[in-house]
Write a protein that holds these residues in place. Structure first.
Motif, PDB file in Angstrom:
ATOM      1  N   LEU A 132       0.828  -1.200   0.000  1.00 15.88           N
ATOM      2  CA  LEU A 132       0.000   0.000   0.000  1.00 15.88           C
ATOM      3  C   LEU A 132       0.864   1.251   0.000  1.00 15.88           C
ATOM      4  CD1 LEU A 132      -2.768   1.283   0.228  1.00 15.88           C
ATOM      5  CD2 LEU A 132      -2.575   1.105   2.710  1.00 15.88           C
ATOM      6  N   ALA A 133       0.601   2.094  -1.000  1.00 13.23           N
ATOM      7  CA  ALA A 133       1.313   3.372  -1.062  1.00 13.23           C
ATOM      8  C   ALA A 133       0.598   4.364  -0.159  1.00 13.23           C
ATOM      9  CB  ALA A 133       1.347   3.872  -2.499  1.00 13.23           C
ATOM     10  N   GLY A 134       1.088   5.587  -0.125  1.00 12.67           N
ATOM     11  CA  GLY A 134       0.430   6.616   0.680  1.00 12.67           C
ATOM     12  C   GLY A 134      -0.973   6.850   0.201  1.00 12.67           C
ATOM     13  N   LEU A 135      -1.854   7.222   1.122  1.00 12.39           N
ATOM     14  CA  LEU A 135      -3.259   7.345   0.785  1.00 12.39           C
ATOM     15  C   LEU A 135      -3.720   8.793   0.819  1.00 12.39           C
ATOM     16  CD1 LEU A 135      -4.614   4.255   2.743  1.00 12.39           C
ATOM     17  CD2 LEU A 135      -3.927   4.439   0.352  1.00 12.39           C
ATOM     18  N   LEU A 136      -2.822   9.716   0.514  1.00  8.14           N
ATOM     19  CA  LEU A 136      -3.218  11.113   0.478  1.00  8.14           C
ATOM     20  C   LEU A 136      -4.057  11.376  -0.747  1.00  8.14           C
ATOM     21  CD1 LEU A 136       0.151  12.783   1.500  1.00  8.14           C
ATOM     22  CD2 LEU A 136      -1.858  12.358   2.921  1.00  8.14           C
ATOM     23  N   LEU A 137      -5.069  12.189  -0.617  1.00  7.29           N
ATOM     24  CA  LEU A 137      -5.931  12.498  -1.741  1.00  7.29           C
ATOM     25  C   LEU A 137      -5.179  13.327  -2.772  1.00  7.29           C
ATOM     26  CD1 LEU A 137      -9.223  13.413   0.101  1.00  7.29           C
ATOM     27  CD2 LEU A 137      -8.455  11.199  -0.751  1.00  7.29           C
ATOM     28  N   PRO A 138      -5.382  13.031  -4.053  1.00  9.37           N
ATOM     29  CA  PRO A 138      -4.708  13.792  -5.084  1.00  9.37           C
ATOM     30  C   PRO A 138      -5.348  15.157  -5.253  1.00  9.37           C
ATOM     31  CG  PRO A 138      -6.205  12.234  -6.076  1.00  9.37           C
ATOM     32  CD  PRO A 138      -6.221  11.964  -4.588  1.00  9.37           C
ATOM     33  N   VAL A 139      -4.570  16.083  -5.724  1.00  5.13           N
ATOM     34  CA  VAL A 139      -5.115  17.412  -5.996  1.00  5.13           C
ATOM     35  C   VAL A 139      -5.228  17.661  -7.483  1.00  5.13           C
ATOM     36  CG1 VAL A 139      -4.283  18.390  -3.843  1.00  5.13           C
ATOM     37  CG2 VAL A 139      -2.803  18.447  -5.846  1.00  5.13           C
ATOM     38  N   LEU A 140      -4.671  16.779  -8.287  1.00  2.00           N
ATOM     39  CA  LEU A 140      -4.776  16.914  -9.724  1.00  2.00           C
ATOM     40  C   LEU A 140      -5.333  15.641 -10.308  1.00  2.00           C
ATOM     41  CD1 LEU A 140      -1.347  18.575 -10.597  1.00  2.00           C
ATOM     42  CD2 LEU A 140      -3.580  19.687 -10.510  1.00  2.00           C
ATOM     43  N   GLY A 141      -5.996  15.742 -11.467  1.00  2.00           N
ATOM     44  CA  GLY A 141      -6.450  14.566 -12.175  1.00  2.00           C
ATOM     45  C   GLY A 141      -5.268  13.840 -12.762  1.00  2.00           C
ATOM     46  N   PRO A 142      -5.510  12.671 -13.402  1.00  2.00           N
ATOM     47  CA  PRO A 142      -4.429  11.890 -13.974  1.00  2.00           C
ATOM     48  C   PRO A 142      -3.651  12.691 -14.991  1.00  2.00           C
ATOM     49  CG  PRO A 142      -6.573  11.149 -14.776  1.00  2.00           C
ATOM     50  CD  PRO A 142      -6.825  12.089 -13.648  1.00  2.00           C
ATOM     51  N   ALA A 143      -2.330  12.650 -14.840  1.00  2.00           N
ATOM     52  CA  ALA A 143      -1.417  13.310 -15.779  1.00  2.00           C
ATOM     53  C   ALA A 143      -1.713  14.804 -15.904  1.00  2.00           C
ATOM     54  CB  ALA A 143      -1.491  12.643 -17.154  1.00  2.00           C
ATOM     55  N   GLY A 144      -2.342  15.367 -14.852  1.00  2.00           N
ATOM     56  CA  GLY A 144      -2.606  16.801 -14.856  1.00  2.00           C
ATOM     57  C   GLY A 144      -3.712  17.228 -15.801  1.00  2.00           C
ATOM     58  N   GLU A 145      -4.471  16.256 -16.337  1.00  2.00           N
ATOM     59  CA  GLU A 145      -5.520  16.595 -17.290  1.00  2.00           C
ATOM     60  C   GLU A 145      -6.661  17.310 -16.575  1.00  2.00           C
ATOM     61  OE1 GLU A 145      -5.762  16.215 -20.487  1.00  2.00           O
ATOM     62  OE2 GLU A 145      -3.997  15.052 -20.943  1.00  2.00           O
ATOM     63  N   ALA A 146      -7.165  18.346 -17.165  1.00  2.00           N
ATOM     64  CA  ALA A 146      -8.330  19.037 -16.614  1.00  2.00           C
ATOM     65  C   ALA A 146      -9.598  18.350 -17.116  1.00  2.00           C
ATOM     66  CB  ALA A 146      -8.331  20.494 -17.059  1.00  2.00           C
ATOM     67  N   GLU A 147     -10.539  18.079 -16.194  1.00  2.00           N
ATOM     68  CA  GLU A 147     -11.784  17.457 -16.590  1.00  2.00           C
ATOM     69  C   GLU A 147     -12.644  18.447 -17.373  1.00  2.00           C
ATOM     70  OE1 GLU A 147     -10.589  17.454 -13.548  1.00  2.00           O
ATOM     71  OE2 GLU A 147     -10.396  15.380 -12.868  1.00  2.00           O
ATOM     72  N   ALA A 148     -13.316  17.939 -18.386  1.00  2.00           N
ATOM     73  CA  ALA A 148     -14.225  18.773 -19.164  1.00  2.00           C
ATOM     74  C   ALA A 148     -15.476  19.057 -18.341  1.00  2.00           C
ATOM     75  CB  ALA A 148     -14.607  18.061 -20.460  1.00  2.00           C
ATOM     76  N   ALA A 149     -16.121  20.166 -18.640  1.00  4.67           N
ATOM     77  CA  ALA A 149     -17.355  20.502 -17.946  1.00  4.67           C
ATOM     78  C   ALA A 149     -18.390  19.420 -18.210  1.00  4.67           C
ATOM     79  CB  ALA A 149     -17.866  21.859 -18.430  1.00  4.67           C
ATOM     80  N   ALA A 150     -19.120  19.036 -17.184  1.00  3.27           N
ATOM     81  CA  ALA A 150     -20.122  17.992 -17.327  1.00  3.27           C
ATOM     82  C   ALA A 150     -21.375  18.397 -16.571  1.00  3.27           C
ATOM     83  CB  ALA A 150     -19.596  16.660 -16.795  1.00  3.27           C
ATOM     84  N   THR A 151     -22.505  17.897 -17.037  1.00  2.00           N
ATOM     85  CA  THR A 151     -23.759  18.133 -16.340  1.00  2.00           C
ATOM     86  C   THR A 151     -24.109  16.890 -15.548  1.00  2.00           C
ATOM     87  OG1 THR A 151     -25.007  17.322 -18.244  1.00  2.00           O
ATOM     88  CG2 THR A 151     -24.577  19.691 -18.140  1.00  2.00           C
ATOM     89  N   GLY A 152     -24.983  17.036 -14.565  1.00  2.00           N
ATOM     90  CA  GLY A 152     -25.412  15.896 -13.787  1.00  2.00           C
ATOM     91  C   GLY A 152     -24.302  15.342 -12.926  1.00  2.00           C
ATOM     92  N   ILE A 153     -24.413  14.062 -12.604  1.00  2.00           N
ATOM     93  CA  ILE A 153     -23.364  13.380 -11.851  1.00  2.00           C
ATOM     94  C   ILE A 153     -22.088  13.428 -12.678  1.00  2.00           C
ATOM     95  CG2 ILE A 153     -22.668  11.165 -10.870  1.00  2.00           C
ATOM     96  CD1 ILE A 153     -25.695  10.546 -10.566  1.00  2.00           C
ATOM     97  N   HIS A 154     -20.988  13.818 -12.048  1.00  2.00           N
ATOM     98  CA  HIS A 154     -19.767  14.018 -12.819  1.00  2.00           C
ATOM     99  C   HIS A 154     -18.529  13.797 -11.964  1.00  2.00           C
ATOM    100  CE1 HIS A 154     -20.595  17.918 -10.930  1.00  2.00           C
ATOM    101  NE2 HIS A 154     -19.290  18.126 -10.971  1.00  2.00           N
ATOM    102  N   VAL A 155     -17.420  13.633 -12.654  1.00  2.23           N
ATOM    103  CA  VAL A 155     -16.132  13.408 -12.024  1.00  2.23           C
ATOM    104  C   VAL A 155     -15.319  14.687 -12.031  1.00  2.23           C
ATOM    105  CG1 VAL A 155     -13.915  12.199 -12.277  1.00  2.23           C
ATOM    106  CG2 VAL A 155     -16.068  10.963 -12.640  1.00  2.23           C
ATOM    107  N   ALA A 156     -14.641  14.957 -10.937  1.00  2.00           N
ATOM    108  CA  ALA A 156     -13.692  16.071 -10.863  1.00  2.00           C
ATOM    109  C   ALA A 156     -12.563  15.673  -9.927  1.00  2.00           C
ATOM    110  CB  ALA A 156     -14.365  17.354 -10.368  1.00  2.00           C
TER     111      ALA A 156
END
Length: 377
Positions: free
Chosen positions: A19-43
């Motif tokens: 098990l690696a450290g379990l700190l929450l990430p502050v960036l998405g994978p590879a620094g990608e910005a999530e696109a705007a989404a409606t409804g239930i969404h990932v950020a």
């Protein structure tokens, strides 16, 4: 989970890393910005409701397509305190096709019961190994065909493209098949949060999903895909559970445990570790399943004979045990509740022990029970 199978075919995976450290990430994978989404969404690797409140699934699977007459099951699941139900549908390739009108009715039942509705096509189970299984392309055809029932339901519905879409043969095709399925759904105008199951009968012992999840995520033009791992006999130690779940959190990728049980023919899953780790990492989980299991896995029923007043040992554990649904589920705020969406602590409301939850951003409440430090108090 596949109703007709009496055993799970799994292979020994490579040794899992610690098990690696379990700190929450502050960036998405590879620094990608999530696109705007409606409804239930990932950020930033987390799941949110349309209003921006974080949402952690706590719920149950319901085998609707095999038991369509059990119309009270969704309400009974809601009565446990669950905030989500994952509903088994059929594309018509293996079982009776779930019609668009039936999908609309199921969504309405979920909304009446104030549940987030994860809809999944089960016909894909074990593709490449089970000759009767349908491809992800077939599942996409189905979703496009029932698009009318999905439109306007983005706040309430997650589309789980296909259940366990590869077995233990041909599973290296999972990455491209999943990317293609996502692309076709987006091209058809389906803007919902999507959920994708792992290969290897959902258990990903080969780490195919784990190692390719980042590329699959960025292949979604909406950046709105949630990954789902099914945990049975492959996950029989706490170290294996923690390693797998921790990898996604550390990578800034959204994950849920879409199925798991307390025992199985392929090994003895560590349900205590699954639930405790999911709670500590704020990862959703959905137990398999409410009722109706056969072919030797009846022990996975949570209630006997769809009777909500007859909990099994597994049902009692999932609902009332440590880190269970009753103690950690927070309602979806889309239905007007205070929610909190963190699986048991952090953004307001009252904990099961009667104490108020610490407020987000100012609290230290590592076990999520509402009893912690807020502004040094």
């Amino acid at each position: 989970m596949n109703k007709p199978r009496s055993t799970w075919l799994t292979a020994a995976g490579a040794a899992l890393a610690g098990l690696a450290g379990l700190l929450l990430p502050v960036l998405g994978p590879a620094g990608e910005a999530e696109a705007a989404a409606t409804g239930i969404h990932v950020a930033q690797g987390r799941v949110y409701e349309a209003n921006g409140n974080e949402f952690v699934m706590r719920g149950v699977n319901h085998a609707h397509t095999w038991y369509p007459e059990q119309t009270g099951a969704i309400a009974d699941i809601a009565a446990t305190g669950a905030n989500t139900v994952r509903v088994v549908l059929s594309s018509g390739d293996r079982w009776t096709k779930t019609s668009a009108s039936e999908v609309s009715s199921l969504i309405a039942q979920c909304r009446t019961s104030k549940l987030i509705c994860v809809l999944e096509v089960h016909d894909t189970t074990g593709y490449g190994e089970d000759g009767a299984a349908a491809s992800l392309d077939k599942a996409v055809d189905y979703w496009i065909g029932v698009k009318s029932a999905l439109q306007g339901q983005e706040d309430y519905v997650v589309v789980n493209i296909g259940n366990e879409p590869f077995g233990n043969s041909g599973y290296t095709a999972w990455t491209n098949a999943t990317k293609n399925a996502i692309g076709r759904l987006r091209g058809a105008g389906i803007g919902h949060a999507l959920m994708v199951d792992a290969p290897n009968w959902g258990q990903d012992w080969s780490h195919t999903m784990r190692d390719n999840a980042a590329s699959v995520f960025v292949a979604d033009p909406h950046r709105n895909t949630i990954f789902s791992i099914h945990m049975y006999g492959v996950y029989d130690t706490a170290a294996e559970v923690q390693s797998y779940l921790g990898h996604f959190v550390n990578s800034g990728l959204p994950l849920v445990v879409g199925e798991f049980g307390d025992q199985h023919s392929d090994g003895n899953p560590d349900e205590n570790a699954i639930m405790a780790t999911a709670q500590s990492l704020k990862i959703g989980y959905l137990g398999w399943s409410w009722s109706g299991n056969g072919s030797g896995v009846e022990y996975l029923d949570m209630v006997n004979g769809f009777d909500a007043d007859s909990l099994t040992t597994w049902g009692n554990r999932l609902i009332h045990g440590a880190n269970g649904i009753a103690a950690t589920s927070k309602p979806a705020t889309v239905y007007g509740g205070t929610g909190g969406g963190d699986g048991g602590g952090g953004t307001g409301g009252t904990a099961p022990n009667g104490y108020p939850y610490c407020a987000a951003g100012s609290a230290s409440d590592p076990d999520g029970d509402g009893w912690g430090w807020e502004n040094s108090t």
